[in-house]
Write a protein that holds these residues in place. Structure first.
Motif, mmCIF file in Angstrom:
data_model
loop_
_atom_site.group_PDB
_atom_site.id
_atom_site.type_symbol
_atom_site.label_atom_id
_atom_site.label_comp_id
_atom_site.label_asym_id
_atom_site.label_seq_id
_atom_site.Cartn_x
_atom_site.Cartn_y
_atom_site.Cartn_z
ATOM 1 N N PRO A 130 0.957 -1.214 0.162
ATOM 2 C CA PRO A 130 -0.071 -0.284 -0.256
ATOM 3 C C PRO A 130 1.289 0.741 -0.305
ATOM 4 O O PRO A 130 0.254 2.625 -0.206
ATOM 5 C CB PRO A 130 -1.145 -0.380 1.196
ATOM 6 N N LEU A 131 1.932 0.732 0.283
ATOM 7 C CA LEU A 131 2.827 2.347 0.654
ATOM 8 C C LEU A 131 3.887 2.717 -0.335
ATOM 9 O O LEU A 131 4.087 3.650 -1.103
ATOM 10 C CB LEU A 131 3.978 2.325 1.894
ATOM 11 N N LEU A 132 3.677 1.782 -2.143
ATOM 12 C CA LEU A 132 4.496 1.622 -3.431
ATOM 13 C C LEU A 132 3.575 1.998 -4.239
ATOM 14 O O LEU A 132 1.911 1.759 -4.162
ATOM 15 C CB LEU A 132 5.495 0.134 -3.183
ATOM 16 N N ASP A 133 3.795 1.873 -5.110
ATOM 17 C CA ASP A 133 3.059 1.628 -6.364
ATOM 18 C C ASP A 133 2.721 0.707 -6.914
ATOM 19 O O ASP A 133 3.738 -0.266 -6.794
ATOM 20 C CB ASP A 133 4.550 2.204 -7.825
ATOM 21 N N PRO A 134 1.668 -0.085 -6.879
ATOM 22 C CA PRO A 134 0.802 -1.860 -6.964
ATOM 23 C C PRO A 134 1.781 -1.943 -8.107
ATOM 24 O O PRO A 134 1.830 -3.122 -8.076
ATOM 25 C CB PRO A 134 -0.117 -0.977 -6.532
ATOM 26 N N ALA A 135 1.387 -0.683 -9.251
ATOM 27 C CA ALA A 135 1.996 -1.779 -10.281
ATOM 28 C C ALA A 135 3.434 -2.118 -10.430
ATOM 29 O O ALA A 135 3.347 -3.560 -11.111
ATOM 30 C CB ALA A 135 1.907 -1.154 -11.846
ATOM 31 N N TRP A 136 3.347 -1.209 -10.317
ATOM 32 C CA TRP A 136 6.085 -1.043 -10.306
ATOM 33 C C TRP A 136 5.962 -2.856 -8.932
ATOM 34 O O TRP A 136 6.542 -3.491 -9.134
ATOM 35 C CB TRP A 136 6.287 -0.366 -9.830
ATOM 36 N N ALA A 137 5.502 -2.583 -7.911
ATOM 37 C CA ALA A 137 5.741 -3.799 -7.025
ATOM 38 C C ALA A 137 5.159 -4.958 -7.323
ATOM 39 O O ALA A 137 5.814 -5.980 -7.067
ATOM 40 C CB ALA A 137 4.596 -3.429 -5.260
ATOM 41 N N ASP A 138 4.400 -5.162 -8.334
ATOM 42 C CA ASP A 138 3.641 -6.376 -8.399
ATOM 43 C C ASP A 138 4.471 -7.275 -9.473
ATOM 44 O O ASP A 138 5.226 -8.547 -9.319
ATOM 45 C CB ASP A 138 1.685 -6.310 -8.745
ATOM 46 N N GLN A 139 5.266 -6.337 -10.518
ATOM 47 C CA GLN A 139 5.833 -6.507 -11.103
ATOM 48 C C GLN A 139 7.522 -7.870 -11.214
ATOM 49 O O GLN A 139 7.073 -8.234 -11.304
ATOM 50 C CB GLN A 139 5.780 -5.847 -12.195
ATOM 51 N N LEU A 140 8.277 -6.459 -10.079
ATOM 52 C CA LEU A 140 9.392 -6.433 -9.599
ATOM 53 C C LEU A 140 9.130 -7.868 -9.141
ATOM 54 O O LEU A 140 10.161 -8.796 -8.538
ATOM 55 C CB LEU A 140 9.569 -5.301 -9.142
ATOM 56 N N ARG A 141 7.997 -8.408 -7.847
ATOM 57 C CA ARG A 141 7.928 -8.946 -7.096
ATOM 58 C C ARG A 141 7.630 -10.466 -7.648
ATOM 59 O O ARG A 141 8.343 -11.571 -6.914
ATOM 60 C CB ARG A 141 6.587 -8.889 -6.136
ATOM 61 N N THR A 142 6.447 -10.534 -8.818
ATOM 62 C CA THR A 142 6.742 -11.793 -9.807
ATOM 63 C C THR A 142 7.827 -11.957 -9.992
ATOM 64 O O THR A 142 7.908 -12.762 -10.634
ATOM 65 C CB THR A 142 5.789 -11.490 -10.689
ATOM 66 N N GLU A 143 8.935 -11.400 -10.342
ATOM 67 C CA GLU A 143 10.041 -11.066 -10.875
ATOM 68 C C GLU A 143 11.217 -12.062 -10.646
ATOM 69 O O GLU A 143 12.108 -12.933 -10.514
ATOM 70 C CB GLU A 143 10.965 -10.294 -12.402
ATOM 71 N N LEU A 144 11.008 -11.612 -9.401
ATOM 72 C CA LEU A 144 12.061 -11.588 -8.142
ATOM 73 C C LEU A 144 12.160 -12.879 -8.176
ATOM 74 O O LEU A 144 12.713 -13.648 -7.297
ATOM 75 C CB LEU A 144 12.489 -10.543 -6.713
ATOM 76 N N ALA A 145 10.297 -13.380 -7.707
ATOM 77 C CA ALA A 145 10.218 -14.485 -7.317
ATOM 78 C C ALA A 145 10.199 -15.524 -8.192
ATOM 79 O O ALA A 145 11.148 -16.506 -7.794
ATOM 80 C CB ALA A 145 8.588 -14.630 -6.278
ATOM 81 N N TRP A 146 10.206 -15.214 -9.403
ATOM 82 C CA TRP A 146 10.663 -16.303 -10.225
ATOM 83 C C TRP A 146 12.046 -16.761 -9.933
ATOM 84 O O TRP A 146 13.323 -17.432 -10.778
ATOM 85 C CB TRP A 146 10.471 -15.928 -11.902
#
Length: 340
Positions: A68-84
């Motif tokens: 909630p404290l971050l840009d949600p689209a950016w956070a979701d994209q980077l989190r998915t890529e880091l998990a991969w």
């Protein structure tokens, strides 16, 4: 954990969150540089890959908890890529560690102190060598495939895009407008939510049964069906610990409590034993293996499932430690279980 009202000062949420993400991005880039300098297939490469995974997990966990404290689209994209990336890099190490664990267990189980089955002297010792060779072939093949996948991933455009995103994160964090609020208003409540999710997941575990070490539940199907909730608790514990690190990093306080670290080690042991048992079970389903080999793999599977139960027992003792108190009406001590 600290409650919001206990966080002193006028720190803004972004002033605490951004430096932590900067630091973890720096650790990621440092691990990447070491990985490139180390070269293929040596101890330094493994250490660099471990540092990369650790930084990736911390960034990903922080993006999840404080979304909630971050840009949600950016956070979701980077989190998915880091998990991969983290999952791809972890495959090779997991196969190597699983093979070492299983071969060590076979060596221990086939020792002179372990009696053979009735009427079949030496069966385990004979079958253990064949079981070890079978596991070595299967897990070495899996490790080779994981190694190839990791090399392919590290040379892909997808990885370079992740590395570029993390490099930008080292200097700039896309914060939302909510990050301009005081930390006690938005940062600490988000960390408390992570703690609450963990507490709810732990309360759903059969901790009363786990209070008995090496119990017979290890050998029934129900024990294996319970693995997923325990794995989920492990992930939630990690998110809670990372959220604590964010607060401690910003407030200059000590690292998370040893209790969290010890609980994490117990759950890591649980995960390792459960996956090793699954590998032994998969090997036992290999067509046309000798009965002695199948028997040794069955004993190995049971041994690892017992270690699963032992890890659950260890976690239960850490999370709900037994304390001794004295009842008011008697001098005899009474055992009680502390609240988590």
């Amino acid at each position: 954990m600290q409650r919001p009202e206990n966080i002193a000062g006028q720190e803004l949420a972004g002033e605490i969150l951004a430096p932590y993400l900067h630091a973890q991005a720096g650790e990621f880039l440092r691990g990447l540089r070491l990985h490139r300098e180390a070269g293929p297939d040596n101890h330094s490469t493994e250490e660099a890959a471990r540092a990369l995974r650790a930084a990736a997990r911390r960034i990903s966990g922080t993006l999840h908890t404080f979304r909630p404290l971050l840009d949600p689209a950016w956070a979701d994209q980077l989190r998915t890529e880091l998990a991969w990336l983290s999952g791809t890099l972890a495959g090779e190490h997991a196969c190597s560690a699983r093979l070492t664990r299983l071969l060590d267990a076979l060596h221990r189980l086939s020792g002179p102190g372990v009696p053979p089955p009735r009427g079949d002297a030496g069966t385990l010792t004979v079958g253990a060598a064949r079981a070890g060779a079978l596991l070595d072939r299967q897990l070495t093949l899996a490790r080779t495939r994981a190694h190839s996948a990791a090399l392919q991933a590290l040379g892909s455009s997808r990885f370079h895009a992740v590395a570029d995103a993390v490099a930008l994160l080292a200097s700039e964090v896309p914060l939302a407008s909510t990050a301009a609020a005081h930390a006690c208003e938005v940062l600490a409540p988000a960390a408390l939510d992570a703690e609450d999710r963990l507490d709810r997941a732990v309360s759903a575990l059969p901790l009363a049964r786990a209070a008995h070490p090496y119990n017979a539940e290890a050998l029934v199907q129900e024990s294996e069906s319970q693995d997923s909730p325990w794995h989920q608790v492990r992930l939630l514990l990690r998110l809670h610990r990372y959220a604590q690190e964010v607060l401690h990093h910003g407030l200059g306080e000590p690292d998370p409590a040893e209790r969290l670290l010890a609980a994490g080690r117990a759950l890591d042991r649980h995960r390792d034993a459960a996956e090793a048992a699954a590998a032994a079970s998969a090997a036992a389903r290999t067509p046309r293996i000798a009965p002695t080999t199948a028997y040794a793999l069955g004993v190995l599977h049971a041994d690892q499932r017992h270690d699963v139960e032992a890890a659950r027992f260890a976690f239960q003792r850490i999370w709900q430690p037994v304390t001794v108190t004295t009842a008011p009406s008697t001098s005899a001590p009474t055992a009680t279980t502390a609240a988590p």
